[in-house]
Enzyme design. Structure first.
Site, PDB file in Angstrom:
ATOM      1  N   LYS A   1      -4.829 -24.557  -7.813  1.00  0.00           N
ATOM      2  CA  LYS A   1      -5.310 -23.402  -8.571  1.00  0.00           C
ATOM      3  C   LYS A   1      -4.251 -22.941  -9.552  1.00  0.00           C
ATOM      4  CE  LYS A   1      -5.551 -19.155  -6.912  1.00  0.00           C
ATOM      5  NZ  LYS A   1      -5.963 -18.006  -6.096  1.00  0.00           N
TER       6      LYS A   1
ATOM      7  N   ARG B   1     -12.036 -14.418  -2.022  1.00  0.00           N
ATOM      8  CA  ARG B   1     -11.352 -14.884  -0.811  1.00  0.00           C
ATOM      9  C   ARG B   1     -10.312 -13.885  -0.329  1.00  0.00           C
ATOM     10  NH1 ARG B   1      -5.677 -15.305  -1.949  1.00  0.00           N
ATOM     11  NH2 ARG B   1      -5.162 -17.228  -3.053  1.00  0.00           N
TER      12      ARG B   1
ATOM     13  N   GLN C   1      -9.875  -5.181  -6.681  1.00  0.00           N
ATOM     14  CA  GLN C   1      -9.743  -5.701  -5.322  1.00  0.00           C
ATOM     15  C   GLN C   1     -10.155  -4.664  -4.286  1.00  0.00           C
ATOM     16  OE1 GLN C   1      -9.558  -7.997  -2.174  1.00  0.00           O
ATOM     17  NE2 GLN C   1      -9.437  -8.766  -4.271  1.00  0.00           N
TER      18      GLN C   1
ATOM     19  N   GLY D   1      -1.334  -5.575  -1.187  1.00  0.00           N
ATOM     20  CA  GLY D   1      -0.582  -5.584  -2.439  1.00  0.00           C
ATOM     21  C   GLY D   1       0.671  -6.434  -2.464  1.00  0.00           C
ATOM     22  N   ALA D   2       1.432  -6.478  -1.376  1.00  0.00           N
ATOM     23  CA  ALA D   2       2.723  -7.168  -1.392  1.00  0.00           C
ATOM     24  C   ALA D   2       2.534  -8.669  -1.220  1.00  0.00           C
ATOM     25  CB  ALA D   2       3.626  -6.624  -0.291  1.00  0.00           C
TER      26      ALA D   2
ATOM     27  N   LYS E   1       8.084  -6.408  -3.493  1.00  0.00           N
ATOM     28  CA  LYS E   1       6.874  -5.582  -3.538  1.00  0.00           C
ATOM     29  C   LYS E   1       6.701  -4.818  -2.227  1.00  0.00           C
ATOM     30  CE  LYS E   1       3.799  -7.789  -6.894  1.00  0.00           C
ATOM     31  NZ  LYS E   1       2.418  -8.296  -7.083  1.00  0.00           N
TER      32      LYS E   1
ATOM     33  N   SER F   1      -1.302  -9.467   4.432  1.00  0.00           N
ATOM     34  CA  SER F   1      -2.022 -10.516   3.699  1.00  0.00           C
ATOM     35  C   SER F   1      -1.298 -10.834   2.400  1.00  0.00           C
ATOM     36  CB  SER F   1      -3.457 -10.054   3.404  1.00  0.00           C
ATOM     37  OG  SER F   1      -4.133 -10.976   2.581  1.00  0.00           O
TER      38      SER F   1
END
Length: 331
Positions: free
Chosen positions: A69, A114, A142, A226-227, A232, A297
């Site tokens: 990707k 996903r 999101q 987000g991270a 982040k 995630s």
């Protein structure tokens, strides 16, 4: 062997959230079950400040599929200069047995679906069975995808939301109430948004802490989206001290996920398990009703592989897309 080309609108007509949730569950099981080869992603920074193209690749041995990707972002001049979005995505899907290119498809929708599905998988595996109140910290695209996905696995009664942009928060409230008929309570602060929540989802740009430990009720499940890079952060490290921490990828989250900050601060030494281990029955998710659980995630290429394979299968069954042959002899 013909290669299939799928446009964004064709992918849009094929992709459905319940199917993607199942594909992402398969991805997590395969990853934690040792069926996946997934090298670190490669990021290239362009001459335009802030513009980059990232490449993520993965081999699913059990499925005999390989995905690559390419995701671009930060091309701020695109709309005015080229009549293009500032970010795009493309997925190439290969046959692992022959190396042949099976499909080239638009990947801009796939990533959003996903990622949303990953949050829903964690809710089904880790949230309390009677969880009904959802809090959204962040109100962008999101955030909307997370709501769509979580509603597939949980009976949500109402949503509390907060975002840094008042206009974005108002638009989120209007859109979600129109799409689902669920009440959305616009909160004046992130603390107020999570005060009554059973499930908290953070989908900000992870440019600073938006969630503090003392704000969460016992038994809350946190989905931290987000991270996904070093530095982040959305969650205060103290949240991890007594929480049950489940990662998509243990190694990736230690380096780039939300838990990196708690590990660096010495508050925890590691995540407890991967979500795939929980799904396989090799590790526990939630252990007690009052336990705070966190799903870290970071996003994995194997999620792209299984989702792209699903889209290709549906396209072939419905005879959608344009086939072409790279290897056809010249006439």
């Amino acid at each position: 062997m013909a290669t299939l080309l799928l446009t964004k609108e064709q992918v849009r007509g094929l992709i459905r959230m319940p199917d993607v949730i199942a594909a992402v569950e398969d991805a997590f099981r395969a990853f934690s079950g040792g069926e996946v080869e997934q090298p670190p992603y490669m990021g290239l920074h362009m001459s335009q400040s802030g513009a980059e193209i990232d490449f993520k690749a993965c081999y699913h041995a059990g499925m005999e599929r390989v995905s690559l990707k390419a995701s671009s972002g930060g091309f701020r001049d695109n709309p005015g200069r080229f009549a293009l979005p500032n970010g795009m995505g493309t997925v190439l899907l290969f046959d692992g047995a022959s190396g042949a290119l099976l499909c080239a498809m638009d990947g801009s929708l796939l990533t959003g679906f996903r990622t949303g599905a990953a949050g829903a998988v964690s809710v089904r595996a880790m949230a309390r069975a009677d969880a009904r109140v959802l809090a959204m910290i962040g109100t962008g695209n999101q955030a909307r995808m997370q709501v769509r996905a979580i509603r597939e696995v949980s009976e949500i009664d109402r949503i509390h939301a907060w975002g840094r942009s008042p206009a974005g928060l108002a638009a989120f409230k209007t859109d979600i109430e129109a799409e689902f008929g669920l009440p959305v309570i616009a909160s004046d602060s992130a603390q107020l948004a999570v005060a009554e929540a059973d499930i908290v989802v953070t989908t900000t740009r992870a440019s600073g802490v938006v969630l503090q430990a003392g704000w969460l009720q016992p038994g809350t499940h946190v989905v931290a989206i987000g991270a996904d890079q070093k530095g982040k952060q959305e969650l205060a490290p103290d949240i991890f001290r007594t929480a049950r921490i489940i990662a998509d990828s243990r190694a990736q989250c230690r380096e780039k996920g939300e838990v990196q900050h708690a590990i660096r601060a010495g508050l925890v030494t590691d995540v407890h398990a991967e979500i795939g281990e929980v799904l396989l029955g090799h590790a526990a998710g939630r252990e007690t009703r009052d336990q705070v659980t966190i799903f870290d995630s970071t996003g994995m290429a194997i999620q792209d592989t299984t989702t792209a394979a699903l889209i290709l299968q549906l396209a072939q069954e419905r005879r959608i897309g344009m086939p072409f042959d790279f290897l056809a002899p010249e006439s």
